[in-house]
Scaffold this motif. Sequence first.
Motif, PDB file in Angstrom:
ATOM      1  N   GLU A   1       7.817  -6.717  22.911  1.00  0.00           N
ATOM      2  CA  GLU A   1       8.075  -5.778  21.937  1.00  0.00           C
ATOM      3  C   GLU A   1       8.428  -4.662  22.546  1.00  0.00           C
ATOM      4  N   PRO A   2       9.843  -4.436  23.076  1.00  0.00           N
ATOM      5  CA  PRO A   2      10.299  -3.499  23.945  1.00  0.00           C
ATOM      6  C   PRO A   2      10.309  -2.239  23.170  1.00  0.00           C
ATOM      7  N   ASP A   3      10.731  -2.295  21.807  1.00  0.00           N
ATOM      8  CA  ASP A   3      10.546  -1.113  21.015  1.00  0.00           C
ATOM      9  C   ASP A   3       9.216  -0.069  21.076  1.00  0.00           C
ATOM     10  N   VAL A   4       8.066  -1.008  20.959  1.00  0.00           N
ATOM     11  CA  VAL A   4       6.828  -0.486  21.303  1.00  0.00           C
ATOM     12  C   VAL A   4       6.696   0.177  22.642  1.00  0.00           C
ATOM     13  N   THR A   5       7.180  -0.520  23.587  1.00  0.00           N
ATOM     14  CA  THR A   5       7.007  -0.035  24.812  1.00  0.00           C
ATOM     15  C   THR A   5       7.681   1.332  25.062  1.00  0.00           C
ATOM     16  N   TRP A   6       9.042   1.598  24.490  1.00  0.00           N
ATOM     17  CA  TRP A   6       9.860   2.606  24.336  1.00  0.00           C
ATOM     18  C   TRP A   6       9.305   3.629  23.876  1.00  0.00           C
ATOM     19  N   GLY A   7       8.706   3.697  22.630  1.00  0.00           N
ATOM     20  CA  GLY A   7       8.095   4.550  21.701  1.00  0.00           C
ATOM     21  C   GLY A   7       6.997   5.109  22.276  1.00  0.00           C
ATOM     22  N   LEU A   8       6.191   4.126  22.831  1.00  0.00           N
ATOM     23  CA  LEU A   8       4.556   4.768  23.198  1.00  0.00           C
ATOM     24  C   LEU A   8       4.648   4.950  24.718  1.00  0.00           C
ATOM     25  N   LEU A   9       5.502   4.447  25.609  1.00  0.00           N
ATOM     26  CA  LEU A   9       5.298   4.624  26.935  1.00  0.00           C
ATOM     27  C   LEU A   9       6.473   5.496  27.657  1.00  0.00           C
ATOM     28  N   ILE A  10       7.881   5.031  27.718  1.00  0.00           N
ATOM     29  CA  ILE A  10       9.004   5.361  28.179  1.00  0.00           C
ATOM     30  C   ILE A  10       9.306   6.613  27.471  1.00  0.00           C
ATOM     31  N   ARG A  11       9.415   6.859  26.155  1.00  0.00           N
ATOM     32  CA  ARG A  11       9.878   8.183  25.739  1.00  0.00           C
ATOM     33  C   ARG A  11       8.790   9.452  26.176  1.00  0.00           C
ATOM     34  N   PRO A  12       7.377   9.163  26.045  1.00  0.00           N
ATOM     35  CA  PRO A  12       6.468  10.049  26.394  1.00  0.00           C
ATOM     36  C   PRO A  12       6.741  10.605  27.829  1.00  0.00           C
ATOM     37  N   LEU A  13       7.126   9.147  28.500  1.00  0.00           N
ATOM     38  CA  LEU A  13       7.036   9.861  30.277  1.00  0.00           C
ATOM     39  C   LEU A  13       8.265  10.430  30.427  1.00  0.00           C
ATOM     40  N   LEU A  14       9.367  10.156  29.851  1.00  0.00           N
ATOM     41  CA  LEU A  14      10.494  11.147  29.967  1.00  0.00           C
ATOM     42  C   LEU A  14      10.429  12.529  29.700  1.00  0.00           C
ATOM     43  N   VAL A  15       9.507  12.612  28.535  1.00  0.00           N
ATOM     44  CA  VAL A  15       9.198  14.134  28.193  1.00  0.00           C
ATOM     45  C   VAL A  15       8.505  14.759  29.412  1.00  0.00           C
ATOM     46  N   ARG A  16       7.442  14.292  29.979  1.00  0.00           N
ATOM     47  CA  ARG A  16       6.698  14.726  31.096  1.00  0.00           C
ATOM     48  C   ARG A  16       7.673  14.718  32.165  1.00  0.00           C
ATOM     49  N   LEU A  17       8.900  13.790  32.424  1.00  0.00           N
ATOM     50  CA  LEU A  17       9.438  13.902  33.443  1.00  0.00           C
ATOM     51  C   LEU A  17      10.526  15.194  33.642  1.00  0.00           C
ATOM     52  N   GLY A  18      10.929  15.371  32.297  1.00  0.00           N
ATOM     53  CA  GLY A  18      11.796  16.860  32.354  1.00  0.00           C
ATOM     54  C   GLY A  18      12.653  16.936  33.308  1.00  0.00           C
ATOM     55  N   ASN A  19      12.788  17.845  34.065  1.00  0.00           N
ATOM     56  CA  ASN A  19      13.589  18.220  35.222  1.00  0.00           C
ATOM     57  C   ASN A  19      13.059  17.637  36.742  1.00  0.00           C
TER      58      ASN A  19
END
Length: 411
Positions: A391-409
Amino acid sequence: LKADTATGSILLTGHGGIGKTRTLFEVADLAEESGWDVLHMRGSNATAALDYVKDRSESASTKPLLIVIDYLNRYHTTLDLDLLQDLVAAARRPFPRLAVLASARTGWWKNNIGHRGLRDMTIVELAPTDQDLDRVCRAIAAETAPRAAIERGLEYVLDRTGSARPILVRLIAVIVEDHINSGQSTNTLVSEDLSDYLRDRLEEDHLLPRVNPETTLRPPTVDDTVHATAVVLATTPTSVDEAARTASIVLASLGTSSEPQWDGEHLVNMLSSMGWLTPSESALTAVHDVVVDHVVESVLFPAGTLPHFANLARLLDAAATGATTLSNALITLERIHDERAARHELNNMLRDHSSKWFKSRISGVLEMLAADLGNGAATAASILTTPLLSEPDVTWGLLIRPLLVRLGNHP
Protein backbone atom coordinates in the motif's frame (compact mmCIF):
# COMPACT_ATOMS: atom_id res chain seq x y z
CA LEU A 1 33.30 2.21 -21.83
CA LYS A 2 36.03 3.76 -24.00
CA ALA A 3 34.01 3.79 -27.22
CA ASP A 4 32.79 7.19 -28.42
CA THR A 5 29.40 5.72 -29.25
CA ALA A 6 28.91 4.04 -25.84
CA THR A 7 26.83 5.48 -23.00
CA GLY A 8 29.86 5.44 -20.70
CA SER A 9 27.87 3.71 -17.95
CA ILE A 10 27.53 -0.04 -17.49
CA LEU A 11 25.53 -1.90 -14.84
CA LEU A 12 26.54 -5.52 -14.25
CA THR A 13 23.68 -7.66 -12.97
CA GLY A 14 23.42 -11.27 -11.90
CA HIS A 15 22.58 -13.43 -8.92
CA GLY A 16 24.75 -13.48 -5.82
CA GLY A 17 28.10 -15.20 -6.16
CA ILE A 18 28.10 -15.23 -9.96
CA GLY A 19 31.21 -13.04 -10.22
CA LYS A 20 30.06 -9.42 -10.41
CA THR A 21 32.58 -8.05 -7.91
CA ARG A 22 35.45 -10.01 -9.42
CA THR A 23 34.53 -8.68 -12.87
CA LEU A 24 34.50 -5.11 -11.57
CA PHE A 25 38.01 -5.42 -10.19
CA GLU A 26 39.31 -7.14 -13.31
CA VAL A 27 37.99 -4.32 -15.49
CA ALA A 28 39.35 -1.72 -13.05
CA ASP A 29 42.82 -3.30 -13.39
CA LEU A 30 42.54 -3.16 -17.18
CA ALA A 31 41.51 0.49 -16.99
CA GLU A 32 44.57 1.37 -14.89
CA GLU A 33 46.81 -0.48 -17.34
CA SER A 34 45.25 1.62 -20.12
CA GLY A 35 46.12 4.87 -18.36
CA TRP A 36 42.83 5.57 -16.62
CA ASP A 37 42.44 6.66 -13.01
CA VAL A 38 40.06 4.47 -10.98
CA LEU A 39 37.82 5.68 -8.14
CA HIS A 40 35.99 3.13 -5.99
CA MET A 41 32.80 4.76 -4.72
CA ARG A 42 31.20 3.47 -1.51
CA GLY A 43 28.25 4.50 0.61
CA SER A 44 30.49 6.20 3.15
CA ASN A 45 32.20 8.37 0.54
CA ALA A 46 29.48 8.72 -2.11
CA THR A 47 28.77 12.42 -1.53
CA ALA A 48 32.42 13.45 -1.24
CA ALA A 49 33.35 11.29 -4.24
CA LEU A 50 30.62 12.84 -6.37
CA ASP A 51 31.85 16.34 -5.43
CA TYR A 52 35.36 15.30 -6.45
CA VAL A 53 34.11 13.95 -9.78
CA LYS A 54 32.17 17.16 -10.42
CA ASP A 55 35.20 19.35 -9.67
CA ARG A 56 37.43 17.14 -11.79
CA SER A 57 35.04 17.19 -14.74
CA GLU A 58 35.09 21.00 -14.66
CA SER A 59 38.89 21.15 -14.56
CA ALA A 60 41.36 20.91 -17.40
CA SER A 61 42.32 17.35 -16.49
CA THR A 62 42.40 15.14 -19.56
CA LYS A 63 43.24 11.83 -17.89
CA PRO A 64 40.11 9.65 -18.03
CA LEU A 65 38.46 8.43 -14.81
CA LEU A 66 36.59 5.18 -14.21
CA ILE A 67 34.16 5.16 -11.27
CA VAL A 68 33.55 1.69 -9.83
CA ILE A 69 30.46 1.10 -7.65
CA ASP A 70 30.02 -2.40 -6.22
CA TYR A 71 26.45 -3.11 -5.03
CA LEU A 72 24.79 0.01 -6.39
CA ASN A 73 21.57 -1.20 -4.75
CA ARG A 74 23.09 -0.36 -1.35
CA TYR A 75 23.97 3.22 -2.23
CA HIS A 76 21.37 4.40 -4.75
CA THR A 77 19.47 6.38 -2.10
CA THR A 78 22.59 8.24 -0.92
CA LEU A 79 24.06 8.76 -4.38
CA ASP A 80 22.68 11.32 -6.84
CA LEU A 81 22.74 8.92 -9.76
CA ASP A 82 21.04 11.41 -12.10
CA LEU A 83 23.79 13.98 -11.51
CA LEU A 84 26.48 11.34 -11.99
CA GLN A 85 24.95 10.33 -15.31
CA ASP A 86 24.79 13.97 -16.41
CA LEU A 87 28.51 14.32 -15.63
CA VAL A 88 29.30 11.17 -17.61
CA ALA A 89 27.29 12.38 -20.60
CA ALA A 90 29.00 15.78 -20.55
CA ALA A 91 32.45 14.14 -20.42
CA ARG A 92 32.05 11.99 -23.54
CA ARG A 93 33.15 14.70 -25.98
CA PRO A 94 35.55 15.31 -27.63
CA PHE A 95 36.71 11.96 -26.21
CA PRO A 96 35.58 9.84 -23.23
CA ARG A 97 37.01 11.26 -19.99
CA LEU A 98 34.58 9.73 -17.49
CA ALA A 99 32.87 6.33 -17.22
CA VAL A 100 30.93 4.35 -14.61
CA LEU A 101 30.99 0.61 -13.98
CA ALA A 102 28.58 -0.62 -11.31
CA SER A 103 27.04 -3.88 -10.14
CA ALA A 104 23.67 -4.85 -8.67
CA ARG A 105 21.59 -7.93 -8.12
CA THR A 106 19.22 -8.73 -11.00
CA GLY A 107 16.08 -8.50 -8.88
CA TRP A 108 16.91 -5.00 -7.62
CA TRP A 109 17.60 -3.74 -11.14
CA LYS A 110 14.31 -5.10 -12.44
CA ASN A 111 12.38 -3.47 -9.61
CA ASN A 112 14.02 -0.09 -10.28
CA ILE A 113 14.18 -0.21 -14.07
CA GLY A 114 12.21 3.04 -14.38
CA HIS A 115 14.79 5.11 -12.49
CA ARG A 116 16.20 7.71 -14.86
CA GLY A 117 19.77 7.10 -13.79
CA LEU A 118 19.39 3.38 -14.56
CA ARG A 119 17.74 4.02 -17.93
CA ASP A 120 20.94 5.78 -19.00
CA MET A 121 23.06 2.73 -18.19
CA THR A 122 23.91 -0.16 -20.45
CA ILE A 123 22.79 -3.35 -18.69
CA VAL A 124 25.15 -6.32 -18.92
CA GLU A 125 23.79 -9.46 -17.28
CA LEU A 126 26.42 -11.95 -16.16
CA ALA A 127 24.94 -15.23 -17.30
CA PRO A 128 27.94 -17.34 -18.29
CA THR A 129 27.52 -20.65 -20.04
CA ASP A 130 28.20 -23.85 -18.15
CA GLN A 131 31.52 -24.13 -19.97
CA ASP A 132 32.52 -20.59 -18.99
CA LEU A 133 31.60 -21.21 -15.36
CA ASP A 134 33.56 -24.43 -15.34
CA ARG A 135 36.69 -22.66 -16.63
CA VAL A 136 36.32 -19.82 -14.11
CA CYS A 137 35.71 -22.16 -11.18
CA ARG A 138 38.68 -24.32 -12.15
CA ALA A 139 40.96 -21.29 -12.28
CA ILE A 140 39.73 -20.09 -8.87
CA ALA A 141 40.11 -23.53 -7.30
CA ALA A 142 43.65 -23.90 -8.63
CA GLU A 143 44.61 -20.45 -7.35
CA THR A 144 42.91 -20.76 -3.96
CA ALA A 145 43.83 -24.36 -3.13
CA PRO A 146 47.20 -24.86 -4.90
CA ARG A 147 48.53 -27.57 -2.58
CA ALA A 148 45.31 -29.56 -2.71
CA ALA A 149 45.23 -29.23 -6.50
CA ILE A 150 48.81 -30.46 -6.85
CA GLU A 151 48.72 -33.27 -4.27
CA ARG A 152 45.17 -34.53 -4.82
CA GLY A 153 44.34 -33.15 -8.26
CA LEU A 154 42.06 -30.34 -9.35
CA GLU A 155 39.08 -32.67 -9.72
CA TYR A 156 39.46 -33.58 -6.04
CA VAL A 157 39.07 -29.91 -5.10
CA LEU A 158 36.18 -29.32 -7.48
CA ASP A 159 34.32 -32.39 -6.21
CA ARG A 160 34.28 -30.74 -2.80
CA THR A 161 33.33 -27.25 -3.89
CA GLY A 162 30.20 -28.50 -5.68
CA SER A 163 29.19 -24.96 -6.73
CA ALA A 164 28.76 -22.99 -9.94
CA ARG A 165 29.14 -19.65 -8.16
CA PRO A 166 32.75 -18.43 -8.37
CA ILE A 167 32.80 -16.59 -5.02
CA LEU A 168 31.53 -19.68 -3.25
CA VAL A 169 33.99 -21.97 -4.98
CA ARG A 170 36.64 -19.69 -3.53
CA LEU A 171 35.15 -19.87 -0.02
CA ILE A 172 34.98 -23.66 -0.05
CA ALA A 173 38.40 -24.08 -1.70
CA VAL A 174 39.93 -22.11 1.17
CA ILE A 175 38.52 -24.68 3.61
CA VAL A 176 39.79 -27.58 1.47
CA GLU A 177 43.28 -26.08 1.42
CA ASP A 178 43.22 -25.50 5.18
CA HIS A 179 42.22 -29.13 5.75
CA ILE A 180 45.03 -30.38 3.49
CA ASN A 181 47.61 -28.14 5.19
CA SER A 182 46.55 -29.29 8.66
CA GLY A 183 46.32 -32.97 7.73
CA GLN A 184 42.56 -33.16 8.31
CA SER A 185 40.20 -35.26 6.24
CA THR A 186 38.16 -33.42 3.65
CA ASN A 187 35.52 -36.13 3.37
CA THR A 188 33.12 -34.02 5.44
CA LEU A 189 33.32 -31.35 2.74
CA VAL A 190 31.78 -33.55 0.05
CA SER A 191 28.46 -31.94 -0.80
CA GLU A 192 25.87 -32.19 -3.53
CA ASP A 193 25.70 -28.43 -3.84
CA LEU A 194 26.52 -25.21 -2.05
CA SER A 195 23.34 -25.09 0.02
CA ASP A 196 24.30 -28.40 1.62
CA TYR A 197 27.77 -27.08 2.38
CA LEU A 198 26.52 -23.83 3.83
CA ARG A 199 23.90 -25.61 5.89
CA ASP A 200 26.52 -27.97 7.27
CA ARG A 201 28.86 -25.11 8.18
CA LEU A 202 26.10 -23.01 9.75
CA GLU A 203 24.68 -25.96 11.66
CA GLU A 204 28.13 -26.74 13.03
CA ASP A 205 28.19 -23.21 14.44
CA HIS A 206 24.56 -23.54 15.68
CA LEU A 207 23.37 -20.68 13.47
CA LEU A 208 20.35 -22.34 11.86
CA PRO A 209 16.96 -23.41 13.27
CA ARG A 210 17.24 -26.91 14.70
CA VAL A 211 14.92 -29.86 14.19
CA ASN A 212 14.04 -31.86 17.30
CA PRO A 213 13.92 -35.53 16.26
CA GLU A 214 11.23 -36.19 18.87
CA THR A 215 8.90 -33.55 17.39
CA THR A 216 9.57 -33.80 13.67
CA LEU A 217 5.94 -32.88 12.90
CA ARG A 218 6.54 -29.41 14.30
CA PRO A 219 8.54 -26.66 12.54
CA PRO A 220 12.24 -26.29 13.45
CA THR A 221 12.99 -24.40 16.66
CA VAL A 222 14.62 -20.99 16.19
CA ASP A 223 16.95 -20.36 19.14
CA ASP A 224 17.47 -16.86 20.52
CA THR A 225 21.03 -16.66 19.18
CA VAL A 226 19.81 -17.67 15.71
CA HIS A 227 17.18 -14.90 15.82
CA ALA A 228 19.84 -12.39 16.83
CA THR A 229 22.31 -13.67 14.23
CA ALA A 230 19.73 -13.26 11.47
CA VAL A 231 19.13 -9.64 12.48
CA VAL A 232 22.84 -8.83 12.69
CA LEU A 233 23.52 -10.32 9.25
CA ALA A 234 20.44 -8.72 7.68
CA THR A 235 21.43 -5.23 8.84
CA THR A 236 25.07 -5.28 7.67
CA PRO A 237 27.13 -3.38 6.68
CA THR A 238 27.04 -1.49 9.94
CA SER A 239 29.27 -0.53 12.84
CA VAL A 240 30.25 -2.99 15.53
CA ASP A 241 28.25 -1.00 18.08
CA GLU A 242 25.11 -1.00 15.92
CA ALA A 243 25.46 -4.73 15.27
CA ALA A 244 25.72 -5.39 19.02
CA ARG A 245 22.74 -3.08 19.65
CA THR A 246 20.43 -4.87 17.21
CA ALA A 247 21.47 -8.25 18.63
CA SER A 248 20.78 -7.00 22.17
CA ILE A 249 17.32 -5.76 21.18
CA VAL A 250 16.36 -9.18 19.82
CA LEU A 251 17.70 -11.02 22.87
CA ALA A 252 15.87 -8.63 25.20
CA SER A 253 12.60 -9.08 23.27
CA LEU A 254 12.86 -12.85 23.63
CA GLY A 255 13.43 -12.55 27.37
CA THR A 256 16.01 -15.33 27.39
CA SER A 257 19.02 -13.22 28.36
CA SER A 258 19.62 -11.67 31.75
CA GLU A 259 22.22 -9.33 30.26
CA PRO A 260 21.17 -8.77 26.62
CA GLN A 261 23.60 -5.91 26.04
CA TRP A 262 26.58 -8.02 27.07
CA ASP A 263 25.25 -11.07 25.23
CA GLY A 264 24.68 -9.01 22.07
CA GLU A 265 28.26 -7.79 22.04
CA HIS A 266 29.49 -11.32 22.73
CA LEU A 267 27.44 -12.70 19.82
CA VAL A 268 28.93 -10.17 17.38
CA ASN A 269 32.43 -11.04 18.59
CA MET A 270 31.73 -14.75 18.12
CA LEU A 271 30.33 -14.25 14.60
CA SER A 272 33.48 -12.30 13.74
CA SER A 273 35.78 -14.97 15.17
CA MET A 274 33.88 -17.66 13.23
CA GLY A 275 34.41 -15.72 10.01
CA TRP A 276 30.76 -14.94 9.28
CA LEU A 277 31.40 -11.22 9.90
CA THR A 278 34.46 -9.36 8.64
CA PRO A 279 35.68 -5.80 9.29
CA SER A 280 35.70 -3.57 6.21
CA GLU A 281 36.97 0.00 6.59
CA SER A 282 34.91 1.39 9.48
CA ALA A 283 32.06 -1.09 9.01
CA LEU A 284 31.31 -4.69 9.82
CA THR A 285 30.14 -6.74 6.83
CA ALA A 286 28.85 -10.28 6.32
CA VAL A 287 31.17 -12.68 4.54
CA HIS A 288 28.74 -12.82 1.60
CA ASP A 289 25.11 -12.09 0.73
CA VAL A 290 24.47 -15.79 0.13
CA VAL A 291 25.31 -16.51 3.78
CA VAL A 292 23.04 -13.67 4.92
CA ASP A 293 20.16 -14.93 2.79
CA HIS A 294 20.61 -18.52 3.97
CA VAL A 295 20.36 -17.60 7.66
CA VAL A 296 17.66 -14.94 7.36
CA GLU A 297 15.49 -17.05 5.09
CA SER A 298 15.73 -20.02 7.48
CA VAL A 299 14.41 -17.80 10.28
CA LEU A 300 11.66 -16.14 8.23
CA PHE A 301 10.55 -19.40 6.60
CA PRO A 302 11.18 -22.05 9.28
CA ALA A 303 8.54 -24.35 7.79
CA GLY A 304 9.95 -23.89 4.29
CA THR A 305 7.13 -22.19 2.40
CA LEU A 306 5.20 -19.75 4.58
CA PRO A 307 6.80 -16.72 6.27
CA HIS A 308 6.55 -16.50 10.05
CA PHE A 309 5.11 -13.10 10.96
CA ALA A 310 6.47 -12.95 14.53
CA ASN A 311 10.00 -13.70 13.32
CA LEU A 312 9.75 -11.06 10.59
CA ALA A 313 8.38 -8.52 13.07
CA ARG A 314 11.19 -9.25 15.52
CA LEU A 315 13.77 -8.66 12.79
CA LEU A 316 12.18 -5.41 11.63
CA ASP A 317 11.64 -4.17 15.20
CA ALA A 318 15.37 -4.41 15.87
CA ALA A 319 16.34 -3.00 12.45
CA ALA A 320 13.95 -0.05 12.80
CA THR A 321 15.92 1.42 15.71
CA GLY A 322 18.24 3.05 13.16
CA ALA A 323 17.86 4.47 9.66
CA THR A 324 20.85 2.63 8.20
CA THR A 325 20.03 -0.72 9.78
CA LEU A 326 16.42 -0.50 8.55
CA SER A 327 17.59 0.35 5.04
CA ASN A 328 19.99 -2.60 5.03
CA ALA A 329 17.30 -4.94 6.34
CA LEU A 330 14.99 -3.88 3.50
CA ILE A 331 17.74 -4.65 0.98
CA THR A 332 18.15 -8.12 2.49
CA LEU A 333 14.40 -8.82 2.46
CA GLU A 334 14.08 -7.58 -1.14
CA ARG A 335 16.91 -9.90 -2.14
CA ILE A 336 15.17 -12.89 -0.52
CA HIS A 337 11.91 -11.82 -2.17
CA ASP A 338 13.63 -11.77 -5.58
CA GLU A 339 15.45 -15.07 -5.07
CA ARG A 340 12.27 -16.87 -4.03
CA ALA A 341 10.57 -15.46 -7.11
CA ALA A 342 13.41 -16.78 -9.28
CA ARG A 343 12.90 -20.23 -7.70
CA HIS A 344 9.13 -19.95 -8.29
CA GLU A 345 8.56 -20.14 -4.52
CA LEU A 346 7.14 -16.65 -4.11
CA ASN A 347 3.74 -15.89 -2.68
CA ASN A 348 2.28 -12.62 -1.45
CA MET A 349 2.57 -13.44 2.25
CA LEU A 350 6.04 -11.94 2.72
CA ARG A 351 4.81 -8.68 1.24
CA ASP A 352 1.56 -8.88 3.22
CA HIS A 353 3.42 -9.50 6.49
CA SER A 354 5.86 -6.65 5.78
CA SER A 355 2.97 -4.30 5.02
CA LYS A 356 1.18 -5.37 8.20
CA TRP A 357 4.29 -4.61 10.25
CA PHE A 358 4.83 -1.18 8.68
CA LYS A 359 1.23 -0.13 9.22
CA SER A 360 1.43 -1.05 12.90
CA ARG A 361 4.82 0.65 13.44
CA ILE A 362 4.64 3.56 11.04
CA SER A 363 4.53 6.29 13.70
CA GLY A 364 7.61 4.87 15.41
CA VAL A 365 9.44 4.58 12.09
CA LEU A 366 8.57 8.22 11.35
CA GLU A 367 10.02 9.40 14.65
CA MET A 368 13.17 7.35 14.12
CA LEU A 369 13.73 8.71 10.62
CA ALA A 370 12.98 12.28 11.71
CA ALA A 371 15.58 12.04 14.48
CA ASP A 372 18.27 11.36 11.86
CA LEU A 373 17.13 13.35 8.83
CA GLY A 374 20.36 12.88 6.90
CA ASN A 375 20.13 9.08 6.79
CA GLY A 376 16.38 9.09 7.40
CA ALA A 377 15.56 10.75 4.10
CA ALA A 378 17.52 8.11 2.18
CA THR A 379 15.86 5.29 4.10
CA ALA A 380 12.44 6.85 3.48
CA ALA A 381 13.17 6.72 -0.25
CA SER A 382 13.97 3.02 0.08
CA ILE A 383 10.72 2.42 1.95
CA LEU A 384 8.72 4.26 -0.70
CA THR A 385 10.17 2.21 -3.57
CA THR A 386 10.41 -1.23 -1.94
CA PRO A 387 8.30 -4.00 -3.50
CA LEU A 388 7.71 -5.36 0.01
CA LEU A 389 4.88 -2.94 0.78
CA SER A 390 1.48 -3.43 -0.82
CA GLU A 391 0.00 0.00 0.00
CA PRO A 392 2.34 2.79 -1.22
CA ASP A 393 -0.43 5.38 -0.77
CA VAL A 394 -0.55 4.62 2.94
CA THR A 395 3.24 4.85 3.15
CA TRP A 396 3.20 8.21 1.38
CA GLY A 397 0.42 9.70 3.48
CA LEU A 398 1.51 8.48 6.92
CA LEU A 399 5.30 8.44 6.55
CA ILE A 400 6.76 10.26 3.56
CA ARG A 401 4.59 13.38 3.58
CA PRO A 402 5.04 14.04 7.34
CA LEU A 403 8.77 13.43 6.98
CA LEU A 404 9.01 15.95 4.13
CA VAL A 405 7.26 18.51 6.33
CA ARG A 406 9.81 17.96 9.07
CA LEU A 407 12.65 17.96 6.58
CA GLY A 408 11.74 21.45 5.38
CA ASN A 409 14.90 23.22 4.27
CA HIS A 410 17.20 20.74 5.99
CA PRO A 411 20.29 20.31 3.76
